[in-house]
Design a protein around this motif. Structure first.
Motif, PDB file in Angstrom:
ATOM      1  N   MET A   1     -14.079  -5.218 -15.739  1.00 42.95           N
ATOM      2  CA  MET A   1     -13.979  -4.441 -14.520  1.00 42.95           C
ATOM      3  C   MET A   1     -12.515  -4.079 -14.287  1.00 42.95           C
ATOM      4  O   MET A   1     -11.650  -4.932 -14.278  1.00 42.95           O
ATOM      5  CB  MET A   1     -14.509  -5.263 -13.348  1.00 42.95           C
ATOM      6  CG  MET A   1     -14.497  -4.524 -12.054  1.00 42.95           C
ATOM      7  SD  MET A   1     -15.360  -5.481 -10.812  1.00 42.95           S
ATOM      8  CE  MET A   1     -14.128  -5.488  -9.558  1.00 42.95           C
ATOM      9  N   ALA A   2     -12.275  -2.813 -14.132  1.00 41.80           N
ATOM     10  CA  ALA A   2     -10.912  -2.349 -13.913  1.00 41.80           C
ATOM     11  C   ALA A   2     -10.587  -2.415 -12.427  1.00 41.80           C
ATOM     12  O   ALA A   2     -11.339  -1.933 -11.587  1.00 41.80           O
ATOM     13  CB  ALA A   2     -10.755  -0.920 -14.419  1.00 41.80           C
ATOM     14  N   LEU A   3      -9.461  -3.005 -12.101  1.00 41.22           N
ATOM     15  CA  LEU A   3      -9.016  -3.086 -10.723  1.00 41.22           C
ATOM     16  C   LEU A   3      -8.035  -1.967 -10.457  1.00 41.22           C
ATOM     17  O   LEU A   3      -7.216  -1.630 -11.304  1.00 41.22           O
ATOM     18  CB  LEU A   3      -8.352  -4.433 -10.440  1.00 41.22           C
ATOM     19  CG  LEU A   3      -9.256  -5.658 -10.544  1.00 41.22           C
ATOM     20  CD1 LEU A   3      -8.448  -6.928 -10.374  1.00 41.22           C
ATOM     21  CD2 LEU A   3     -10.351  -5.593  -9.508  1.00 41.22           C
ATOM     22  N   PHE A   4      -8.158  -1.379  -9.284  1.00 38.28           N
ATOM     23  CA  PHE A   4      -7.213  -0.346  -8.892  1.00 38.28           C
ATOM     24  C   PHE A   4      -5.930  -1.011  -8.429  1.00 38.28           C
ATOM     25  O   PHE A   4      -5.951  -1.992  -7.696  1.00 38.28           O
ATOM     26  CB  PHE A   4      -7.782   0.522  -7.763  1.00 38.28           C
ATOM     27  CG  PHE A   4      -8.987   1.332  -8.180  1.00 38.28           C
ATOM     28  CD1 PHE A   4      -8.884   2.297  -9.157  1.00 38.28           C
ATOM     29  CD2 PHE A   4     -10.212   1.129  -7.576  1.00 38.28           C
ATOM     30  CE1 PHE A   4      -9.979   3.054  -9.520  1.00 38.28           C
ATOM     31  CE2 PHE A   4     -11.314   1.872  -7.937  1.00 38.28           C
ATOM     32  CZ  PHE A   4     -11.199   2.836  -8.925  1.00 38.28           C
ATOM     33  N   LYS A   5      -4.793  -0.443  -8.851  1.00 43.74           N
ATOM     34  CA  LYS A   5      -3.495  -0.971  -8.444  1.00 43.74           C
ATOM     35  C   LYS A   5      -2.610   0.192  -8.033  1.00 43.74           C
ATOM     36  O   LYS A   5      -2.712   1.288  -8.567  1.00 43.74           O
ATOM     37  CB  LYS A   5      -2.827  -1.736  -9.583  1.00 43.74           C
ATOM     38  CG  LYS A   5      -3.548  -3.000  -9.970  1.00 43.74           C
ATOM     39  CD  LYS A   5      -2.810  -3.736 -11.061  1.00 43.74           C
ATOM     40  CE  LYS A   5      -3.574  -4.984 -11.446  1.00 43.74           C
ATOM     41  NZ  LYS A   5      -2.907  -5.732 -12.492  1.00 43.74           N
ATOM     42  N   GLY A   6      -1.746  -0.070  -7.070  1.00 45.45           N
ATOM     43  CA  GLY A   6      -0.757   0.923  -6.677  1.00 45.45           C
ATOM     44  C   GLY A   6      -1.372   2.121  -5.986  1.00 45.45           C
ATOM     45  O   GLY A   6      -2.196   1.998  -5.091  1.00 45.45           O
ATOM     46  N   TRP A   7      -0.962   3.303  -6.433  1.00 37.82           N
ATOM     47  CA  TRP A   7      -1.396   4.538  -5.786  1.00 37.82           C
ATOM     48  C   TRP A   7      -2.883   4.805  -5.989  1.00 37.82           C
ATOM     49  O   TRP A   7      -3.526   5.451  -5.159  1.00 37.82           O
ATOM     50  CB  TRP A   7      -0.563   5.719  -6.268  1.00 37.82           C
ATOM     51  CG  TRP A   7      -0.823   6.096  -7.704  1.00 37.82           C
ATOM     52  CD1 TRP A   7      -0.199   5.617  -8.804  1.00 37.82           C
ATOM     53  CD2 TRP A   7      -1.798   7.026  -8.166  1.00 37.82           C
ATOM     54  NE1 TRP A   7      -0.715   6.184  -9.935  1.00 37.82           N
ATOM     55  CE2 TRP A   7      -1.706   7.070  -9.572  1.00 37.82           C
ATOM     56  CE3 TRP A   7      -2.733   7.832  -7.543  1.00 37.82           C
ATOM     57  CZ2 TRP A   7      -2.510   7.866 -10.356  1.00 37.82           C
ATOM     58  CZ3 TRP A   7      -3.536   8.636  -8.331  1.00 37.82           C
ATOM     59  CH2 TRP A   7      -3.423   8.656  -9.727  1.00 37.82           C
ATOM     60  N   ARG A   8      -3.474   4.284  -7.085  1.00 42.81           N
ATOM     61  CA  ARG A   8      -4.906   4.492  -7.316  1.00 42.81           C
ATOM     62  C   ARG A   8      -5.746   3.742  -6.276  1.00 42.81           C
ATOM     63  O   ARG A   8      -6.778   4.239  -5.833  1.00 42.81           O
ATOM     64  CB  ARG A   8      -5.289   4.032  -8.718  1.00 42.81           C
ATOM     65  CG  ARG A   8      -4.743   4.955  -9.772  1.00 42.81           C
ATOM     66  CD  ARG A   8      -5.266   4.567 -11.140  1.00 42.81           C
ATOM     67  NE  ARG A   8      -4.790   5.505 -12.111  1.00 42.81           N
ATOM     68  CZ  ARG A   8      -4.192   5.176 -13.236  1.00 42.81           C
ATOM     69  NH1 ARG A   8      -3.972   3.904 -13.528  1.00 42.81           N
ATOM     70  NH2 ARG A   8      -3.784   6.100 -14.074  1.00 42.81           N
ATOM     71  N   TYR A   9      -5.288   2.538  -5.912  1.00 45.81           N
ATOM     72  CA  TYR A   9      -5.971   1.779  -4.863  1.00 45.81           C
ATOM     73  C   TYR A   9      -5.892   2.530  -3.530  1.00 45.81           C
ATOM     74  O   TYR A   9      -6.887   2.649  -2.819  1.00 45.81           O
ATOM     75  CB  TYR A   9      -5.338   0.388  -4.734  1.00 45.81           C
ATOM     76  CG  TYR A   9      -5.949  -0.462  -3.648  1.00 45.81           C
ATOM     77  CD1 TYR A   9      -7.196  -1.052  -3.828  1.00 45.81           C
ATOM     78  CD2 TYR A   9      -5.293  -0.665  -2.442  1.00 45.81           C
ATOM     79  CE1 TYR A   9      -7.768  -1.821  -2.847  1.00 45.81           C
ATOM     80  CE2 TYR A   9      -5.852  -1.433  -1.446  1.00 45.81           C
ATOM     81  CZ  TYR A   9      -7.095  -2.011  -1.655  1.00 45.81           C
ATOM     82  OH  TYR A   9      -7.652  -2.776  -0.667  1.00 45.81           O
ATOM     83  N   THR A  10      -4.722   3.054  -3.215  1.00 42.71           N
ATOM     84  CA  THR A  10      -4.538   3.807  -1.983  1.00 42.71           C
ATOM     85  C   THR A  10      -5.397   5.068  -1.976  1.00 42.71           C
ATOM     86  O   THR A  10      -6.024   5.406  -0.967  1.00 42.71           O
ATOM     87  CB  THR A  10      -3.057   4.185  -1.804  1.00 42.71           C
ATOM     88  OG1 THR A  10      -2.263   3.003  -1.848  1.00 42.71           O
ATOM     89  CG2 THR A  10      -2.817   4.907  -0.500  1.00 42.71           C
TER      90      THR A  10
END
Length: 74
Positions: A1-10
């Motif tokens: 499972m890929a976790l969103f980090k940084g600007w992708r999470y936002t």
């Protein structure tokens, strides 16, 4: 499972909140901002109803309680 980090999470959270906002707009916000369509529908639906006849218990039809009667001293 890929976790969103940084600007992708936002971007993901912003898109999710935006989607909810777009879904709620025609259901909740639009009728509150412009109620003329609903007033027109209500007027058409109640066209042949005499409020005086259907008022229960010979009560008078609702009137504004803050509309005070003028006294002679005023």
């Amino acid at each position: 499972m890929a976790l969103f980090k940084g600007w992708r999470y936002t971007a993901f959270i912003g898109g999710f909140v935006g989607l909810i906002g777009l879904t709620l707009y025609p259901i909740a916000f639009s009728p509150m901002m412009d109620s003329t369509e609903y007033k027109k529908i209500q007027k058409e639906g109640r066209k042949n109803i005499n409020i005086e006849e259907i008022q229960p218990g010979n009560m008078k039809v609702w009137s504004d309680p803050f509309d005070r009667k003028k006294t002679q001293s005023e």
